[in-house]
Design a protein around this motif. Structure first.
Motif, PDB file in Angstrom:
ATOM      1  N   LEU A 416       0.832  -1.199   0.000  1.00 32.19           N
ATOM      2  CA  LEU A 416       0.000   0.000   0.000  1.00 32.19           C
ATOM      3  C   LEU A 416       0.870   1.255   0.000  1.00 32.19           C
ATOM      4  O   LEU A 416       0.637   2.183  -0.789  1.00 32.19           O
ATOM      5  CB  LEU A 416      -0.915   0.007   1.221  1.00 32.19           C
ATOM      6  N   GLN A 417       1.863   1.289   0.860  1.00 30.48           N
ATOM      7  CA  GLN A 417       2.721   2.468   0.932  1.00 30.48           C
ATOM      8  C   GLN A 417       3.510   2.655  -0.355  1.00 30.48           C
ATOM      9  O   GLN A 417       3.715   3.787  -0.811  1.00 30.48           O
ATOM     10  CB  GLN A 417       3.655   2.351   2.131  1.00 30.48           C
ATOM     11  N   ILE A 418       3.945   1.570  -0.961  1.00 28.23           N
ATOM     12  CA  ILE A 418       4.713   1.668  -2.198  1.00 28.23           C
ATOM     13  C   ILE A 418       3.838   2.150  -3.347  1.00 28.23           C
ATOM     14  O   ILE A 418       4.226   3.032  -4.127  1.00 28.23           O
ATOM     15  CB  ILE A 418       5.358   0.314  -2.531  1.00 28.23           C
ATOM     16  N   VAL A 419       2.643   1.586  -3.468  1.00 30.65           N
ATOM     17  CA  VAL A 419       1.723   1.961  -4.539  1.00 30.65           C
ATOM     18  C   VAL A 419       1.376   3.448  -4.476  1.00 30.65           C
ATOM     19  O   VAL A 419       1.440   4.173  -5.473  1.00 30.65           O
ATOM     20  CB  VAL A 419       0.441   1.106  -4.459  1.00 30.65           C
ATOM     21  N   VAL A 420       1.005   3.911  -3.299  1.00 29.57           N
ATOM     22  CA  VAL A 420       0.646   5.321  -3.140  1.00 29.57           C
ATOM     23  C   VAL A 420       1.885   6.194  -3.250  1.00 29.57           C
ATOM     24  O   VAL A 420       1.881   7.232  -3.922  1.00 29.57           O
ATOM     25  CB  VAL A 420      -0.067   5.544  -1.795  1.00 29.57           C
ATOM     26  N   SER A 433       0.971  15.036 -13.671  1.00 24.30           N
ATOM     27  CA  SER A 433       0.142  16.077 -13.071  1.00 24.30           C
ATOM     28  C   SER A 433      -0.563  15.513 -11.856  1.00 24.30           C
ATOM     29  O   SER A 433      -0.724  14.285 -11.726  1.00 24.30           O
ATOM     30  CB  SER A 433      -0.896  16.565 -14.081  1.00 24.30           C
ATOM     31  N   PRO A 434      -1.010  16.367 -10.936  1.00 21.58           N
ATOM     32  CA  PRO A 434      -1.763  15.869  -9.779  1.00 21.58           C
ATOM     33  C   PRO A 434      -2.990  15.057 -10.180  1.00 21.58           C
ATOM     34  O   PRO A 434      -3.281  14.025  -9.565  1.00 21.58           O
ATOM     35  CB  PRO A 434      -2.141  17.155  -9.038  1.00 21.58           C
ATOM     36  N   ARG A 435      -3.693  15.504 -11.216  1.00 19.51           N
ATOM     37  CA  ARG A 435      -4.895  14.768 -11.644  1.00 19.51           C
ATOM     38  C   ARG A 435      -4.531  13.391 -12.163  1.00 19.51           C
ATOM     39  O   ARG A 435      -5.171  12.384 -11.811  1.00 19.51           O
ATOM     40  CB  ARG A 435      -5.634  15.553 -12.724  1.00 19.51           C
ATOM     41  N   ALA A 436      -3.500  13.306 -12.989  1.00 17.67           N
ATOM     42  CA  ALA A 436      -3.095  12.009 -13.544  1.00 17.67           C
ATOM     43  C   ALA A 436      -2.598  11.080 -12.444  1.00 17.67           C
ATOM     44  O   ALA A 436      -2.885   9.880 -12.447  1.00 17.67           O
ATOM     45  CB  ALA A 436      -2.019  12.209 -14.606  1.00 17.67           C
ATOM     46  N   ALA A 437      -1.853  11.621 -11.508  1.00 21.77           N
ATOM     47  CA  ALA A 437      -1.324  10.790 -10.424  1.00 21.77           C
ATOM     48  C   ALA A 437      -2.438  10.301  -9.511  1.00 21.77           C
ATOM     49  O   ALA A 437      -2.409   9.160  -9.039  1.00 21.77           O
ATOM     50  CB  ALA A 437      -0.291  11.569  -9.630  1.00 21.77           C
ATOM     51  N   ALA A 438      -3.427  11.159  -9.231  1.00 21.14           N
ATOM     52  CA  ALA A 438      -4.549  10.749  -8.388  1.00 21.14           C
ATOM     53  C   ALA A 438      -5.336   9.626  -9.057  1.00 21.14           C
ATOM     54  O   ALA A 438      -5.762   8.663  -8.407  1.00 21.14           O
ATOM     55  CB  ALA A 438      -5.461  11.936  -8.097  1.00 21.14           C
ATOM     56  N   ALA A 439      -5.521   9.743 -10.380  1.00 25.20           N
ATOM     57  CA  ALA A 439      -6.218   8.693 -11.118  1.00 25.20           C
ATOM     58  C   ALA A 439      -5.412   7.397 -11.109  1.00 25.20           C
ATOM     59  O   ALA A 439      -5.964   6.299 -10.937  1.00 25.20           O
ATOM     60  CB  ALA A 439      -6.471   9.150 -12.559  1.00 25.20           C
ATOM     61  N   ALA A 440      -4.085   7.512 -11.273  1.00 29.20           N
ATOM     62  CA  ALA A 440      -3.237   6.324 -11.247  1.00 29.20           C
ATOM     63  C   ALA A 440      -3.246   5.671  -9.864  1.00 29.20           C
ATOM     64  O   ALA A 440      -3.247   4.445  -9.741  1.00 29.20           O
ATOM     65  CB  ALA A 440      -1.805   6.709 -11.637  1.00 29.20           C
ATOM     66  N   MET A 441      -3.285   6.503  -8.844  1.00 32.00           N
ATOM     67  CA  MET A 441      -3.331   5.996  -7.478  1.00 32.00           C
ATOM     68  C   MET A 441      -4.602   5.183  -7.261  1.00 32.00           C
ATOM     69  O   MET A 441      -4.567   4.075  -6.708  1.00 32.00           O
ATOM     70  CB  MET A 441      -3.271   7.174  -6.500  1.00 32.00           C
ATOM     71  N   ARG A 442      -5.716   5.727  -7.690  1.00 30.73           N
ATOM     72  CA  ARG A 442      -6.987   5.018  -7.544  1.00 30.73           C
ATOM     73  C   ARG A 442      -6.958   3.700  -8.311  1.00 30.73           C
ATOM     74  O   ARG A 442      -7.413   2.661  -7.806  1.00 30.73           O
ATOM     75  CB  ARG A 442      -8.143   5.892  -8.036  1.00 30.73           C
ATOM     76  N   LYS A 447      -6.597  -2.278  -8.170  1.00 29.88           N
ATOM     77  CA  LYS A 447      -5.971  -3.557  -8.496  1.00 29.88           C
ATOM     78  C   LYS A 447      -5.645  -4.325  -7.220  1.00 29.88           C
ATOM     79  O   LYS A 447      -5.858  -5.546  -7.157  1.00 29.88           O
ATOM     80  CB  LYS A 447      -4.704  -3.314  -9.318  1.00 29.88           C
ATOM     81  N   GLN A 448      -5.149  -3.632  -6.222  1.00 27.57           N
ATOM     82  CA  GLN A 448      -4.850  -4.297  -4.961  1.00 27.57           C
ATOM     83  C   GLN A 448      -6.123  -4.788  -4.290  1.00 27.57           C
ATOM     84  O   GLN A 448      -6.171  -5.895  -3.742  1.00 27.57           O
ATOM     85  CB  GLN A 448      -4.119  -3.333  -4.025  1.00 27.57           C
ATOM     86  N   ALA A 449      -7.171  -3.951  -4.318  1.00 27.11           N
ATOM     87  CA  ALA A 449      -8.421  -4.328  -3.682  1.00 27.11           C
ATOM     88  C   ALA A 449      -9.050  -5.555  -4.356  1.00 27.11           C
ATOM     89  O   ALA A 449      -9.726  -6.358  -3.699  1.00 27.11           O
ATOM     90  CB  ALA A 449      -9.393  -3.151  -3.718  1.00 27.11           C
ATOM     91  N   ASP A 450      -8.833  -5.692  -5.656  1.00 27.21           N
ATOM     92  CA  ASP A 450      -9.402  -6.821  -6.400  1.00 27.21           C
ATOM     93  C   ASP A 450      -8.588  -8.096  -6.251  1.00 27.21           C
ATOM     94  O   ASP A 450      -9.018  -9.158  -6.706  1.00 27.21           O
ATOM     95  CB  ASP A 450      -9.516  -6.461  -7.890  1.00 27.21           C
ATOM     96  N   THR A 451      -7.410  -7.981  -5.663  1.00 24.42           N
ATOM     97  CA  THR A 451      -6.563  -9.160  -5.461  1.00 24.42           C
ATOM     98  C   THR A 451      -6.997  -9.874  -4.182  1.00 24.42           C
ATOM     99  O   THR A 451      -7.095  -9.255  -3.125  1.00 24.42           O
ATOM    100  CB  THR A 451      -5.079  -8.752  -5.336  1.00 24.42           C
ATOM    101  N   ALA A 452      -7.286 -11.139  -4.300  1.00 23.10           N
ATOM    102  CA  ALA A 452      -7.768 -11.907  -3.149  1.00 23.10           C
ATOM    103  C   ALA A 452      -6.698 -11.969  -2.069  1.00 23.10           C
ATOM    104  O   ALA A 452      -5.517 -12.187  -2.340  1.00 23.10           O
ATOM    105  CB  ALA A 452      -8.139 -13.309  -3.578  1.00 23.10           C
ATOM    106  N   SER A 453      -7.118 -11.773  -0.842  1.00 16.30           N
ATOM    107  CA  SER A 453      -6.202 -11.854   0.284  1.00 16.30           C
ATOM    108  C   SER A 453      -5.749 -13.297   0.489  1.00 16.30           C
ATOM    109  O   SER A 453      -6.564 -14.222   0.408  1.00 16.30           O
ATOM    110  CB  SER A 453      -6.882 -11.354   1.564  1.00 16.30           C
ATOM    111  N   PRO A 454      -4.454 -13.507   0.766  1.00 13.80           N
ATOM    112  CA  PRO A 454      -4.007 -14.867   1.071  1.00 13.80           C
ATOM    113  C   PRO A 454      -4.540 -15.365   2.415  1.00 13.80           C
ATOM    114  O   PRO A 454      -4.462 -16.567   2.691  1.00 13.80           O
ATOM    115  CB  PRO A 454      -2.481 -14.729   1.148  1.00 13.80           C
TER     116      PRO A 454
END
Length: 455
Positions: A416-420, A433-442, A447-454
């Motif tokens: 999480l810390q690395i992705v953000v 740009s801030p807008r592009a980075a915010a969209a990339a962050m989301r 992608k992380q949220a859709d990955t099943a937890s081990p």
């Protein structure tokens, strides 16, 4: 004390579940380095249950923190000669949590271990931690009113306590007092004049830049996604209460507008106003401060010893309140003491373990010298701590502590810390740009949220 009514403790996890938990916490199992009174690694994985007079303790502390922890252990040993303390130190981060998980999986955990509070929910959900009953803690003088409220609340999961907080370590502001004085930023008592507010903080760094002829401030920008994450989260939560993710990390809840505004301010400090350099790593950011090439440093409290070692005139205060319409907030985490779940009450050695935990809290003044704000209020409110400078000058930052959101991929040194943090760096350096980075962050959080937890 949080309400406990109706809580059902986690059922005993299967060995397969625990192994999956180990994978969730990290798959690297690096070698251990040992400090303290002895080596418990072999016993921890292959030996029988230790003798009743022995207490095994694991932690990830090296350097200055490690030396302080050893001193705290020695103080415990002197006061409890009937107990043999075996202390083991492992590589910080996922290697440490993997070893702790696998030791519990093998029914050979230490009686007590250190954990970041940001990791406690995952450990507790996997059934790896012993629930701490209020009456058991009270027998050893540990009750809710004796702890700082923020870390105490974070130590609970679903109303049950799974950790005893030792400290809060927030993201703060360091400043050179000699540079601040020349820049006209100190009041008659030698304290920083008001620098809260978006324009005020940048103006202060501009004034410092006039003195240094280099930079106004510094912060790690490369090879350090976690620091970029801490900077962002401090600004983001001054704008919104919406966590980045919810539902154990399965739902993305980031306020994209607030994220974009926080990123825009970061861009303003670097690309637009050029008061911060964009190409320094963690040690480089500290060096800019200690060599007088920057007047301010934004970093964690744990760097205080490194700055002190440089023998320069400096002070510290909470991270500025840049956005003033909401309650103050800054990134923080906490070290805590946990009791990994043992295979039997005899192996758990509950009262001996809690006696040790209480002794560690009693050494909180020594621990605070390393920069950490004591969670133990008898120390935090003591005259001795208030005389500890500059450490006591930022203690109020603990009141605004914002921890990582609960997610299997979150916590100290996490994905999480690395992705953000990587998205933040792209704005910090001017790549996005801030807008592009915010969209990339989301998108990356999705992608992380859709990955099943081990787990």
């Amino acid at each position: 004390m949080p309400e406990r009514t109706g809580h059902v403790p986690p059922s005993a996890p299967s060995r397969r579940l625990l192994l999956r938990a180990a994978l969730a916490l990290g798959t690297t199992a690096a070698g251990a380095t040992l400090t303290g009174c002895g080596n418990t690694l072999a016993q921890g994985f292959t030996g029988g249950a230790p003798a009743s007079a022995r207490l095994n303790f694991w932690n990830p502390f090296t350097g200055g923190d490690g030396a302080r922890m050893v001193a705290m252990e020695k103080a415990y040993g002197a006061e409890h000669p009937g107990t043999t303390l075996k202390s083991s130190t492992f590589v910080w981060g996922n290697p440490y949590y993997t070893k702790l998980t696998l030791a519990t999986l093998g029914d050979r955990p230490p009686q007590v271990a250190v954990a970041h509070l940001s990791k406690v929910p995952t450990l507790a959900e996997a059934g790896l931690l012993t629930e701490l009953a209020p009456e058991a803690l009270a027998r050893h003088g540990m009750t809710a009113e004796r702890f700082d409220a923020k870390p105490w609340a974070k130590a609970h999961l679903d109303g049950s306590l799974y950790a005893v907080p030792l400290d809060t370590h927030p993201f703060v502001l360091y400043f050179r007092t000699d540079i601040a004085k020349k820049a006209g930023l100190l009041d008659g008592s030698g304290q920083l004049t008001a620098i809260d507010g978006p324009d005020q903080f940048i103006d202060a760094m501009k004034a410092a830049k006039e003195v240094t002829k280099n930079w106004g401030g510094s912060v790690a920008a490369i090879k350090d996604a976690s620091t970029q994450y801490r900077l962002f989260l401090s600004l983001y939560h001054q704008l919104t209460s919406s966590p980045l993710v919810t539902d154990q990390g399965r739902r993305v809840s980031i306020d994209t507008g607030a994220a974009e505004e926080a990123l825009a301010y970061i861009r303003r400090m670097t690309v637009e106003e050029k008061v911060l350099p964009t190409g320094v790593d963690g040690p480089g950011a500290i060096t800019l401060l200690t060599t007088g090439k920057a007047g301010f440093l934004m970093d964690g409290v744990w760097q205080v010893v490194a700055v002190q070692d440089a023998k320069v005139a400096f002070d510290m205060r909470p991270f500025p309140r840049i956005f003033t319409e909401r309650p103050y907030a800054c990134f923080a985490d906490s070290h805590a003491l946990v009791l990994p779940k043992a295979p039997s009450a005899k192996a758990q050695r509950l009262d001996t373990s809690l006696e040790f935990v209480h002794a560690m809290l009693g050494s909180s003044q020594l621990w605070a010298e390393g920069g950490h704000v004591p969670a133990w209020l008898p120390t935090q409110r003591s005259a001795a701590y208030k005389k500890l400078v500059p450490q006591s000058h930022y203690a109020a930052a603990a009141d605004g502590a914002v921890y990582d959101p609960v997610a299997w991929y979150g916590g100290a040194g996490s994905t999480l810390q690395i992705v953000v943090g990587d998205a933040v760096t792209s704005v910090f350096t001017g790549a996005k740009s801030p807008r592009a980075a915010a969209a990339a962050m989301r998108a990356r959080l999705r992608k992380q949220a859709d990955t099943a937890s081990p787990v």
